[in-house]
Design a protein around this motif. Sequence first.
Motif, PDB file in Angstrom:
ATOM      1  N   TYR A 193       0.778  -1.089   0.016  1.00 25.58           N
ATOM      2  CA  TYR A 193       0.000  -0.310  -0.012  1.00 25.58           C
ATOM      3  C   TYR A 193       0.943   1.346  -0.007  1.00 25.58           C
ATOM      4  N   MET A 194       1.882   1.086   0.816  1.00 26.95           N
ATOM      5  CA  MET A 194       2.650   2.433   0.871  1.00 26.95           C
ATOM      6  C   MET A 194       3.327   2.745  -0.413  1.00 26.95           C
ATOM      7  N   PHE A 195       4.002   1.593  -1.286  1.00 31.41           N
ATOM      8  CA  PHE A 195       4.517   2.256  -2.519  1.00 31.41           C
ATOM      9  C   PHE A 195       3.672   2.400  -3.358  1.00 31.41           C
ATOM     10  N   ALA A 196       2.298   2.002  -3.434  1.00 29.99           N
ATOM     11  CA  ALA A 196       1.210   2.326  -4.422  1.00 29.99           C
ATOM     12  C   ALA A 196       0.767   3.760  -4.007  1.00 29.99           C
ATOM     13  N   HIS A 197       1.280   4.300  -2.807  1.00 32.65           N
ATOM     14  CA  HIS A 197       0.755   5.753  -2.491  1.00 32.65           C
ATOM     15  C   HIS A 197       1.889   6.494  -2.276  1.00 32.65           C
ATOM     16  N   VAL A 198       2.881   6.650  -3.047  1.00 34.46           N
ATOM     17  CA  VAL A 198       4.150   7.402  -2.799  1.00 34.46           C
ATOM     18  C   VAL A 198       3.832   8.807  -2.748  1.00 34.46           C
ATOM     19  N   ARG A 235       9.719   4.743   7.801  1.00 33.18           N
ATOM     20  CA  ARG A 235      10.525   5.885   7.403  1.00 33.18           C
ATOM     21  C   ARG A 235      11.962   5.403   6.729  1.00 33.18           C
ATOM     22  N   THR A 236      12.257   4.294   7.064  1.00 32.78           N
ATOM     23  CA  THR A 236      13.559   3.536   6.626  1.00 32.78           C
ATOM     24  C   THR A 236      13.460   3.133   5.093  1.00 32.78           C
ATOM     25  N   LEU A 237      12.134   2.488   4.808  1.00 34.75           N
ATOM     26  CA  LEU A 237      11.923   2.542   3.391  1.00 34.75           C
ATOM     27  C   LEU A 237      12.085   3.704   2.363  1.00 34.75           C
ATOM     28  N   ARG A 238      11.425   4.814   3.044  1.00 37.50           N
ATOM     29  CA  ARG A 238      11.126   6.020   2.052  1.00 37.50           C
ATOM     30  C   ARG A 238      12.592   6.604   2.146  1.00 37.50           C
ATOM     31  N   LEU A 239      13.406   6.476   3.182  1.00 34.35           N
ATOM     32  CA  LEU A 239      14.733   7.205   3.350  1.00 34.35           C
ATOM     33  C   LEU A 239      15.614   6.589   2.154  1.00 34.35           C
ATOM     34  N   ASN A 240      15.582   4.934   2.061  1.00 31.15           N
ATOM     35  CA  ASN A 240      16.257   4.447   1.193  1.00 31.15           C
ATOM     36  C   ASN A 240      15.866   4.651  -0.220  1.00 31.15           C
ATOM     37  N   ALA A 241      14.503   4.836  -0.423  1.00 30.57           N
ATOM     38  CA  ALA A 241      13.985   5.143  -1.854  1.00 30.57           C
ATOM     39  C   ALA A 241      14.623   6.623  -2.251  1.00 30.57           C
ATOM     40  N   VAL A 242      14.508   7.665  -1.300  1.00 30.81           N
ATOM     41  CA  VAL A 242      15.354   9.077  -1.672  1.00 30.81           C
ATOM     42  C   VAL A 242      16.794   8.584  -2.003  1.00 30.81           C
ATOM     43  N   ARG A 243      17.607   7.829  -1.309  1.00 28.53           N
ATOM     44  CA  ARG A 243      18.855   7.442  -1.579  1.00 28.53           C
ATOM     45  C   ARG A 243      19.149   6.866  -2.970  1.00 28.53           C
ATOM     46  N   ASP A 260      12.997  18.328  -3.610  1.00 31.20           N
ATOM     47  CA  ASP A 260      12.213  17.944  -4.467  1.00 31.20           C
ATOM     48  C   ASP A 260      11.864  16.333  -4.303  1.00 31.20           C
ATOM     49  N   VAL A 261      12.952  15.583  -4.284  1.00 32.23           N
ATOM     50  CA  VAL A 261      13.081  14.194  -4.153  1.00 32.23           C
ATOM     51  C   VAL A 261      12.503  13.860  -2.833  1.00 32.23           C
ATOM     52  N   ALA A 262      13.281  14.323  -1.836  1.00 35.01           N
ATOM     53  CA  ALA A 262      12.570  13.986  -0.313  1.00 35.01           C
ATOM     54  C   ALA A 262      11.098  14.382  -0.325  1.00 35.01           C
ATOM     55  N   ALA A 263      10.614  15.407  -0.835  1.00 33.93           N
ATOM     56  CA  ALA A 263       9.342  15.889  -0.605  1.00 33.93           C
ATOM     57  C   ALA A 263       8.299  15.043  -1.533  1.00 33.93           C
ATOM     58  N   ARG A 264       8.883  14.250  -2.475  1.00 34.01           N
ATOM     59  CA  ARG A 264       8.037  13.114  -3.358  1.00 34.01           C
ATOM     60  C   ARG A 264       7.851  12.020  -2.451  1.00 34.01           C
ATOM     61  N   TRP A 265       8.878  11.800  -1.551  1.00 41.69           N
ATOM     62  CA  TRP A 265       8.744  10.672  -0.733  1.00 41.69           C
ATOM     63  C   TRP A 265       8.233  10.964   0.625  1.00 41.69           C
ATOM     64  N   PHE A 267       8.968  13.512   2.819  1.00 43.00           N
ATOM     65  CA  PHE A 267       9.613  14.344   3.540  1.00 43.00           C
ATOM     66  C   PHE A 267       9.568  15.819   3.457  1.00 43.00           C
ATOM     67  N   TRP A 268       8.759  16.495   4.423  1.00 44.87           N
ATOM     68  CA  TRP A 268       8.549  17.881   4.096  1.00 44.87           C
ATOM     69  C   TRP A 268       9.255  18.766   5.013  1.00 44.87           C
ATOM     70  N   HIS A 269       9.636  18.107   6.406  1.00 47.42           N
ATOM     71  CA  HIS A 269      10.501  18.943   7.192  1.00 47.42           C
ATOM     72  C   HIS A 269      12.134  18.672   7.066  1.00 47.42           C
ATOM     73  N   TRP A 270      12.566  19.798   6.285  1.00 42.81           N
ATOM     74  CA  TRP A 270      14.107  19.797   5.781  1.00 42.81           C
ATOM     75  C   TRP A 270      15.112  19.228   6.748  1.00 42.81           C
ATOM     76  N   SER A 271      15.025  19.932   8.039  1.00 41.09           N
ATOM     77  CA  SER A 271      16.178  19.876   8.929  1.00 41.09           C
ATOM     78  C   SER A 271      15.799  18.394   9.291  1.00 41.09           C
ATOM     79  N   ARG A 272      14.752  17.931   9.646  1.00 45.47           N
ATOM     80  CA  ARG A 272      14.357  16.308  10.260  1.00 45.47           C
ATOM     81  C   ARG A 272      14.891  15.549   9.347  1.00 45.47           C
ATOM     82  N   PHE A 273      14.352  15.831   7.959  1.00 44.53           N
ATOM     83  CA  PHE A 273      14.786  14.948   7.084  1.00 44.53           C
ATOM     84  C   PHE A 273      16.385  14.696   6.841  1.00 44.53           C
TER      85      PHE A 273
END
Length: 297
Positions: A193-198, A235-243, A260-265, A267-273
Amino acid sequence: MDQVSSGRFAGRLVRIRLESLEIVRETTTQALIKQGTAWPDALVFSLPLAASSDGHFNGRSLAFPDVLLNDGVDLPPLVTPTLLDVVSIAIARDHLASSLDALGETQSADLVSGYRQPHHSFGGPGLPALQQGFREICDPGHQLETAIRFCRTRASLQDIVVGALAEILSKTSRAEVRAATAQQRLVDRVSDYMFAHVDDPPNIADLCRIAGVSRRTLQACFRDALGLTPSQYLRTLRLNAVRRELRALAAAGRPISIGDVAARWGFWHWSRFTENYRLLFGELPSRTVQNVLSAPR
């Protein structure tokens, strides 16, 4: 592979390719979720030589140093310990079956010749000797790379490996781990479900609704199946996808906006990301891009 424990990753690979089998020794310093395939009609034996803890496979704990046997076309996700030194042997099914039959191991030959899709783990007191044998085979200090150019050496090495696999199949206890547990099936459904709703990442409440379980049950399922909480896993899957996306863009020479890549996955809070990224991978996302751009072509 997705990295799930925090810190800079280091790994080492030793690969020995023979006519009917391949030996791969892999040393890793971070916990990973691994999934893949071998060549068609291969069987894959995985023997851990050292591990910092047990792993997780198909929603079950996989005790060290148990051997895992898989059909090469169906390798379900494996969650590895933080520190792992493992030897995997991929071998042609027909070659192993005929070799076992020639050794008089008819029951083991029958097992592997009809082996389709199930997964087994093997344990017993004979594993330490097998571990030492494969350490010696894969020891980088030995001149094996030069020696295997000779047909006699390759044939001798194949005989040794087949003999070791015969030991595993005939003299260790076997447990089937074919079917994914209910916990693992729930985790798989949530992941799909998560990967179908990136573009609209679900929160924990969404996942509870999708899975039809309470927050407490969801937490327990993830811990049993993966040793992680749902929040850590997603969170780990999304960070790996960004990488992966940053590395792919850099390798292709395309313009890169890390934000833009982070936001697409999601992550909207830059410093936390950036802090979460640094904690997981041991480097900032900008360094990931620079490492790819500066790598020799």
